[in-house]
Design a protein around this motif. Structure first.
Motif, PDB file in Angstrom:
ATOM      1  N   ARG A 127      49.969  28.022  51.777  1.00 43.18           N
ATOM      2  CA  ARG A 127      49.578  29.177  52.579  1.00 43.18           C
ATOM      3  C   ARG A 127      50.794  29.675  53.340  1.00 43.18           C
ATOM      4  O   ARG A 127      51.794  28.989  53.452  1.00 43.18           O
ATOM      5  CB  ARG A 127      48.496  28.765  53.558  1.00 43.18           C
ATOM      6  CG  ARG A 127      48.854  27.518  54.347  1.00 43.18           C
ATOM      7  CD  ARG A 127      47.803  27.164  55.362  1.00 43.18           C
ATOM      8  NE  ARG A 127      47.107  25.946  55.029  1.00 43.18           N
ATOM      9  CZ  ARG A 127      46.560  25.121  55.948  1.00 43.18           C
ATOM     10  NH1 ARG A 127      46.631  25.407  57.220  1.00 43.18           N
ATOM     11  NH2 ARG A 127      45.952  24.027  55.569  1.00 43.18           N
TER      12      ARG A 127
ATOM     13  N   GLU B 261      43.565  32.597  52.448  1.00 47.84           N
ATOM     14  CA  GLU B 261      44.906  32.871  52.985  1.00 47.84           C
ATOM     15  C   GLU B 261      44.878  32.795  54.506  1.00 47.84           C
ATOM     16  O   GLU B 261      43.812  32.885  55.119  1.00 47.84           O
ATOM     17  CB  GLU B 261      45.385  34.275  52.557  1.00 47.84           C
ATOM     18  CG  GLU B 261      45.436  34.508  51.059  1.00 47.84           C
ATOM     19  CD  GLU B 261      46.618  33.811  50.364  1.00 47.84           C
ATOM     20  OE1 GLU B 261      47.417  33.130  51.044  1.00 47.84           O
ATOM     21  OE2 GLU B 261      46.737  33.944  49.125  1.00 47.84           O
ATOM     22  N   THR B 262      46.059  32.648  55.114  1.00 46.13           N
ATOM     23  CA  THR B 262      46.162  32.649  56.570  1.00 46.13           C
ATOM     24  C   THR B 262      45.836  34.054  57.091  1.00 46.13           C
ATOM     25  O   THR B 262      46.281  35.044  56.524  1.00 46.13           O
ATOM     26  CB  THR B 262      47.595  32.272  56.997  1.00 46.13           C
ATOM     27  OG1 THR B 262      47.921  31.004  56.425  1.00 46.13           O
ATOM     28  CG2 THR B 262      47.723  32.171  58.509  1.00 46.13           C
ATOM     29  N   THR B 263      45.041  34.120  58.157  1.00 47.19           N
ATOM     30  CA  THR B 263      44.681  35.430  58.710  1.00 47.19           C
ATOM     31  C   THR B 263      45.089  35.483  60.174  1.00 47.19           C
ATOM     32  O   THR B 263      45.191  34.448  60.839  1.00 47.19           O
ATOM     33  CB  THR B 263      43.161  35.675  58.591  1.00 47.19           C
ATOM     34  OG1 THR B 263      42.471  34.658  59.324  1.00 47.19           O
ATOM     35  CG2 THR B 263      42.713  35.644  57.135  1.00 47.19           C
TER      36      THR B 263
ATOM     37  N   CYS C 281      49.325  36.777  52.693  1.00 43.09           N
ATOM     38  CA  CYS C 281      49.049  36.136  51.399  1.00 43.09           C
ATOM     39  C   CYS C 281      50.324  35.634  50.721  1.00 43.09           C
ATOM     40  O   CYS C 281      51.384  36.249  50.846  1.00 43.09           O
ATOM     41  CB  CYS C 281      48.383  37.139  50.460  1.00 43.09           C
ATOM     42  SG  CYS C 281      47.014  38.052  51.219  1.00 43.09           S
TER      43      CYS C 281
ATOM     44  N   LEU D 131      37.392  35.363  57.401  1.00 42.34           N
ATOM     45  CA  LEU D 131      38.337  36.010  56.490  1.00 42.34           C
ATOM     46  C   LEU D 131      39.248  34.984  55.812  1.00 42.34           C
ATOM     47  O   LEU D 131      39.560  35.108  54.615  1.00 42.34           O
ATOM     48  CB  LEU D 131      39.169  37.054  57.251  1.00 42.34           C
ATOM     49  CG  LEU D 131      40.106  37.925  56.409  1.00 42.34           C
ATOM     50  CD1 LEU D 131      39.338  38.747  55.371  1.00 42.34           C
ATOM     51  CD2 LEU D 131      40.934  38.861  57.309  1.00 42.34           C
ATOM     52  N   ALA D 132      39.643  33.959  56.557  1.00 45.16           N
ATOM     53  CA  ALA D 132      40.503  32.919  55.982  1.00 45.16           C
ATOM     54  C   ALA D 132      39.762  32.142  54.903  1.00 45.16           C
ATOM     55  O   ALA D 132      40.314  31.837  53.839  1.00 45.16           O
ATOM     56  CB  ALA D 132      40.992  31.968  57.091  1.00 45.16           C
TER      57      ALA D 132
ATOM     58  N   VAL E 247      39.353  42.104  53.959  1.00 42.14           N
ATOM     59  CA  VAL E 247      40.065  42.505  55.188  1.00 42.14           C
ATOM     60  C   VAL E 247      39.371  43.715  55.819  1.00 42.14           C
ATOM     61  O   VAL E 247      39.164  43.762  57.039  1.00 42.14           O
ATOM     62  CB  VAL E 247      41.556  42.809  54.887  1.00 42.14           C
ATOM     63  CG1 VAL E 247      42.217  43.544  56.049  1.00 42.14           C
ATOM     64  CG2 VAL E 247      42.313  41.515  54.575  1.00 42.14           C
TER      65      VAL E 247
ATOM     66  N   ILE F 169      40.797  40.714  48.257  1.00 40.88           N
ATOM     67  CA  ILE F 169      41.280  40.472  49.628  1.00 40.88           C
ATOM     68  C   ILE F 169      41.233  41.771  50.442  1.00 40.88           C
ATOM     69  O   ILE F 169      40.834  41.767  51.609  1.00 40.88           O
ATOM     70  CB  ILE F 169      42.696  39.848  49.618  1.00 40.88           C
ATOM     71  CG1 ILE F 169      42.634  38.453  48.954  1.00 40.88           C
ATOM     72  CG2 ILE F 169      43.255  39.743  51.037  1.00 40.88           C
ATOM     73  CD1 ILE F 169      43.965  37.733  48.855  1.00 40.88           C
TER      74      ILE F 169
ATOM     75  N   ALA G 120      45.483  39.563  56.451  1.00 38.00           N
ATOM     76  CA  ALA G 120      45.650  38.335  55.678  1.00 38.00           C
ATOM     77  C   ALA G 120      47.117  38.288  55.257  1.00 38.00           C
ATOM     78  O   ALA G 120      47.643  39.282  54.758  1.00 38.00           O
ATOM     79  CB  ALA G 120      44.737  38.354  54.457  1.00 38.00           C
TER      80      ALA G 120
ATOM     81  N   THR H  33      39.234  34.546  51.817  1.00 37.80           N
ATOM     82  CA  THR H  33      40.420  34.927  51.038  1.00 37.80           C
ATOM     83  C   THR H  33      41.259  33.722  50.621  1.00 37.80           C
ATOM     84  O   THR H  33      42.077  33.826  49.706  1.00 37.80           O
ATOM     85  CB  THR H  33      41.337  35.857  51.865  1.00 37.80           C
ATOM     86  OG1 THR H  33      41.741  35.159  53.060  1.00 37.80           O
ATOM     87  CG2 THR H  33      40.627  37.144  52.246  1.00 37.80           C
TER      88      THR H  33
END
Lengths: 275, 275
Positions: free
Chosen positions: B133, B108-110, B230, B102-103, B247, B243, B228, B106
């Motif tokens: 991030r 982004e931090t998950t 974002c 997922l990270a 997710v 996203i 996530a 996307t």
């Protein structure tokens, strides 16, 4: 886990919370799932009581029941509690750099363990930068009598813990070198206690020598153990002595990092003897 | 944690184990240590009972008492239990690859969370390969009403859990966008429940938008959340939609990996509504 008859809970002599915590101890790496009736039998408690306790624990997610097999196991609430504990008062995070240092110093796999009733549970591992090394399986419980981690824990534990643990043990030969009579185990504990560290050669796995020392908490109680799992065939007396020194150094560093007093590294048990 | 009077334990109406588990819930990331008298007051229980319970828990290492401050906190036994649970029935290990995917998907931090009474506890994090991030602090509890993780959990939880949780909440503005009245929170839950995922923009931290979806267990109960976190200022409608899809995909994968049924991803709460 089979308990001697004297350990079993008879009537209402044990308080409810103690019974619940006693049952939690049955969830071990080699027996992670329990059918209600098997647990009641093993614990020497009546089925209705065990069911009530497990239902209360399940309500809060401490245990969970599989919908098909109906077996109980530890629930995700223990992950949450561990995360909170570790985030606020880190143990694993504190021990990790010590293990890393010890792995690079010794060239062997290192690990930290907590005591789990009749075995030790690994909570952290560090690997050396070297092709040949011992593989430490984090899911594998380490029997107290057959590993350096177990012996170094027990040798420094309170007498009541030692006696309770020894009374529960069923000794089993993992290799040709595993101590299989209680006299040998007690003699080893005495040696480890005097030396302050344990060496256990080929007693659990062939060609592995464990070298372990205890980590003490602020009360002077043994909290954890730190060990190097060494490839036995390459240990000369000289190398062994160097690893022993590094393990003891690491355990002292860890004790200090956990707020323990390194001048009391022989711990509660030593104090009991001096008293 | 302050509880409304109706939540307090009066007389002996609650069983001892339930009392013990109720007390365990007071150990939270923002209140990890408790003085005996403060805990008794907060729990609405008498001091002697609380002391007896904490002493039983301390005997087994579930809690421990600092020798100087006399404050209680969670003990190392919870680390051991978590290690056993995770070694035998991994959650963190199962969710990690999903979070990693997922990270990278996307940018982004998950993170994955478990529910903790009035907030969510992060149990795993994956970071994207990108300079800017969101930093997710693993020790930071996420308020249920002000984060996408919290809303997506509660929207799919059983009615009893929702009502108990909302009754306990004291709403507080973390930013200009935090919902601070119960009507807004309830309305959000309804939207999240219908959609199956939550978007919470700048409600907890400025310039962070959380997008989260629930993970279900084999019973169809919500077990965890996947989110996530974002950087809000770079979210266009198009990026957001991408996203959201990722997710939801990750949460469905995690549900499947945990043995849950993805055809029932709207969960228990949906079932209750249909009944």
């Amino acid at each position: 886990m089979t308990l001697p008859a004297t350990e079993k809970v008879t009537g209402g002599s044990m308080k409810t919370i103690d019974k619940a915590l006693f049952l939690l101890d049955f969830f071990l790496p080699d027996t992670p799932e329990w059918r209600l009736s098997d647990m009641a039998r093993a614990a020497g408690m009546d089925k209705v009581t065990v069911m009530r306790i497990l239902k209360s624990l399940a309500m809060k997610g401490i245990v969970e029941q599989h919908p098909e097999t109906k077996k109980y196991r530890l629930g995700t609430a223990v992950l949450r509690l561990a995360r909170i504990r570790e985030a606020c008062f880190p143990v694993v995070a504190v021990l990790h750099p010590v293990l890393e240092w010890l792995a690079s110093e010794t060239g062997e796999t290192t690990h930290a363990c907590l005591f789990s009733g009749s075995s030790m549970t690994t909570i952290a591992i560090a690997e050396p930068n070297r092709a040949t090394r011992v593989f430490v399986d984090p899911a594998q419980p380490l029997p107290v009598y057959a590993t350096a981690s177990g012996l170094s824990y027990l040798a420094h534990a309170r007498d009541a813990v030692v006696e309770e643990t020894l009374a529960r043990l069923t000794l089993r030969a993992y290799s040709g070198h595993t101590p299989v009579d209680m006299g040998t185990v007690r003699a080893s504990l005495k040696v480890v206690q005097e030396r302050g560290y344990a060496i256990s050669s080929r007693t659990f796995e062939e060609d592995t020598t464990g070298i372990a020392a205890p980590v003490f908490d602020w009360h002077g109680n043994v909290l954890a153990t730190i060990a190097a799992a060494c490839v036995a065939s390459r240990l000369t007396k000289e190398v062994e002595a160097r690893i022993v020194a590094a393990v003891r150094q690491a355990a002292a560093d860890a004790t200090r990092a956990m707020g323990g007093d390194v001048t009391r590294t022989s711990g509660k048990r030593q104090q009991e003897m001096n008293a």
